[in-house]
Write a protein that holds these residues in place. Structure first.
Motif, PDB file in Angstrom:
ATOM      1  N   PRO A  59      43.890  69.069  16.553  1.00 49.74           N
ATOM      2  CA  PRO A  59      45.150  68.753  15.868  1.00 49.74           C
ATOM      3  C   PRO A  59      45.004  67.593  14.877  1.00 49.74           C
ATOM      4  CG  PRO A  59      45.575  69.146  18.187  1.00 49.74           C
ATOM      5  CD  PRO A  59      44.076  69.098  18.017  1.00 49.74           C
ATOM      6  N   GLY A  60      44.240  66.592  15.250  1.00 51.21           N
ATOM      7  CA  GLY A  60      44.005  65.472  14.341  1.00 51.21           C
ATOM      8  C   GLY A  60      43.221  65.890  13.109  1.00 51.21           C
ATOM      9  N   LEU A  61      42.256  66.786  13.291  1.00 47.80           N
ATOM     10  CA  LEU A  61      41.478  67.267  12.144  1.00 47.80           C
ATOM     11  C   LEU A  61      42.362  68.089  11.229  1.00 47.80           C
ATOM     12  CD1 LEU A  61      38.735  67.263  10.796  1.00 47.80           C
ATOM     13  CD2 LEU A  61      38.136  69.284  12.152  1.00 47.80           C
ATOM     14  N   ARG A  62      43.246  68.907  11.795  1.00 46.82           N
ATOM     15  CA  ARG A  62      44.189  69.676  10.967  1.00 46.82           C
ATOM     16  C   ARG A  62      45.050  68.726  10.134  1.00 46.82           C
ATOM     17  NH1 ARG A  62      46.190  74.633  10.408  1.00 46.82           N
ATOM     18  NH2 ARG A  62      45.068  75.472  12.204  1.00 46.82           N
ATOM     19  N   THR A  63      45.522  67.648  10.752  1.00 50.62           N
ATOM     20  CA  THR A  63      46.328  66.657  10.032  1.00 50.62           C
ATOM     21  C   THR A  63      45.536  66.069   8.873  1.00 50.62           C
ATOM     22  OG1 THR A  63      47.603  66.138  12.007  1.00 50.62           O
ATOM     23  CG2 THR A  63      47.578  64.473  10.270  1.00 50.62           C
ATOM     24  N   GLN A  64      44.270  65.733   9.102  1.00 48.38           N
ATOM     25  CA  GLN A  64      43.427  65.186   8.035  1.00 48.38           C
ATOM     26  C   GLN A  64      43.240  66.191   6.894  1.00 48.38           C
ATOM     27  OE1 GLN A  64      42.325  62.020   7.753  1.00 48.38           O
ATOM     28  NE2 GLN A  64      43.569  61.682   9.563  1.00 48.38           N
ATOM     29  N   LEU A  65      43.033  67.453   7.237  1.00 51.23           N
ATOM     30  CA  LEU A  65      42.871  68.492   6.210  1.00 51.23           C
ATOM     31  C   LEU A  65      44.161  68.694   5.424  1.00 51.23           C
ATOM     32  CD1 LEU A  65      40.740  70.960   8.305  1.00 51.23           C
ATOM     33  CD2 LEU A  65      39.983  69.779   6.240  1.00 51.23           C
ATOM     34  N   GLU A  66      45.294  68.645   6.103  1.00 50.45           N
ATOM     35  CA  GLU A  66      46.582  68.766   5.416  1.00 50.45           C
ATOM     36  C   GLU A  66      46.793  67.592   4.469  1.00 50.45           C
ATOM     37  OE1 GLU A  66      49.219  69.112   8.747  1.00 50.45           O
ATOM     38  OE2 GLU A  66      48.815  71.264   8.992  1.00 50.45           O
ATOM     39  N   LYS A  67      46.431  66.380   4.904  1.00 42.70           N
ATOM     40  CA  LYS A  67      46.545  65.201   4.032  1.00 42.70           C
ATOM     41  C   LYS A  67      45.621  65.334   2.833  1.00 42.70           C
ATOM     42  CE  LYS A  67      47.906  61.837   7.525  1.00 42.70           C
ATOM     43  NZ  LYS A  67      47.499  60.635   8.281  1.00 42.70           N
ATOM     44  N   ASP A  68      44.404  65.827   3.049  1.00 45.13           N
ATOM     45  CA  ASP A  68      43.463  66.038   1.949  1.00 45.13           C
ATOM     46  C   ASP A  68      44.056  67.008   0.934  1.00 45.13           C
ATOM     47  OD1 ASP A  68      40.448  65.970   0.925  1.00 45.13           O
ATOM     48  OD2 ASP A  68      41.118  68.067   0.935  1.00 45.13           O
ATOM     49  N   ALA A  69      44.600  68.113   1.411  1.00 40.14           N
ATOM     50  CA  ALA A  69      45.186  69.121   0.511  1.00 40.14           C
ATOM     51  C   ALA A  69      46.397  68.556  -0.228  1.00 40.14           C
ATOM     52  CB  ALA A  69      45.564  70.366   1.303  1.00 40.14           C
ATOM     53  N   ALA A  70      47.257  67.806   0.479  1.00 42.48           N
ATOM     54  CA  ALA A  70      48.434  67.220  -0.158  1.00 42.48           C
ATOM     55  C   ALA A  70      48.033  66.206  -1.222  1.00 42.48           C
ATOM     56  CB  ALA A  70      49.325  66.565   0.898  1.00 42.48           C
ATOM     57  N   GLY A  71      47.017  65.404  -0.929  1.00 43.53           N
ATOM     58  CA  GLY A  71      46.540  64.429  -1.911  1.00 43.53           C
ATOM     59  C   GLY A  71      45.987  65.092  -3.158  1.00 43.53           C
ATOM     60  N   ARG A  72      45.267  66.191  -2.986  1.00 42.39           N
ATOM     61  CA  ARG A  72      44.722  66.907  -4.139  1.00 42.39           C
ATOM     62  C   ARG A  72      45.842  67.545  -4.952  1.00 42.39           C
ATOM     63  NH1 ARG A  72      39.601  67.339  -4.659  1.00 42.39           N
ATOM     64  NH2 ARG A  72      39.551  69.357  -5.683  1.00 42.39           N
TER      65      ARG A  72
END
Length: 90
Positions: A59-72
């Motif tokens: 779940p934490g990794l999913r959150t990090q990936l979502e943040k990465d996508a949102a930042g891009r």
């Protein structure tokens, strides 16, 4: 998980890690091992090697990936969701 139920009755459900990998096919996933113990989950983008996310659990990794996508998306000015050249896919 019902330990009294035969495994074949539980179904072939994908693990949370398999679901994450299916949701982010452009990333490579693995779990680090630290002195014989499991470490963080890591995601490395397949073509942009400077994009790395890590977390102690899926779940934490999913959150990090979502943040990465949102930042891009924010840097490109692209709203969330799937898009084509013509606009959002509904």
């Amino acid at each position: 998980m019902d330990v009294d139920k035969p495994l074949h009755d539980l179904g072939n459900l994908p693990s949370p890690a398999e679901v994450l990998a299916a949701d982010y096919p452009e990333w490579h996933f693995w779990r680090e091992r630290d002195t014989g113990r499991h470490g963080d989950w890591v995601a490395l983008h397949a073509t942009e090697r400077d994009r790395v996310c890590r977390a102690p659990d899926i779940p934490g990794l999913r959150t990090q990936l979502e943040k990465d996508a949102a930042g891009r998306r924010a840097r490109r000015g692209t709203p969330a969701g799937r898009h084509t050249a013509e606009g959002p896919i509904s």
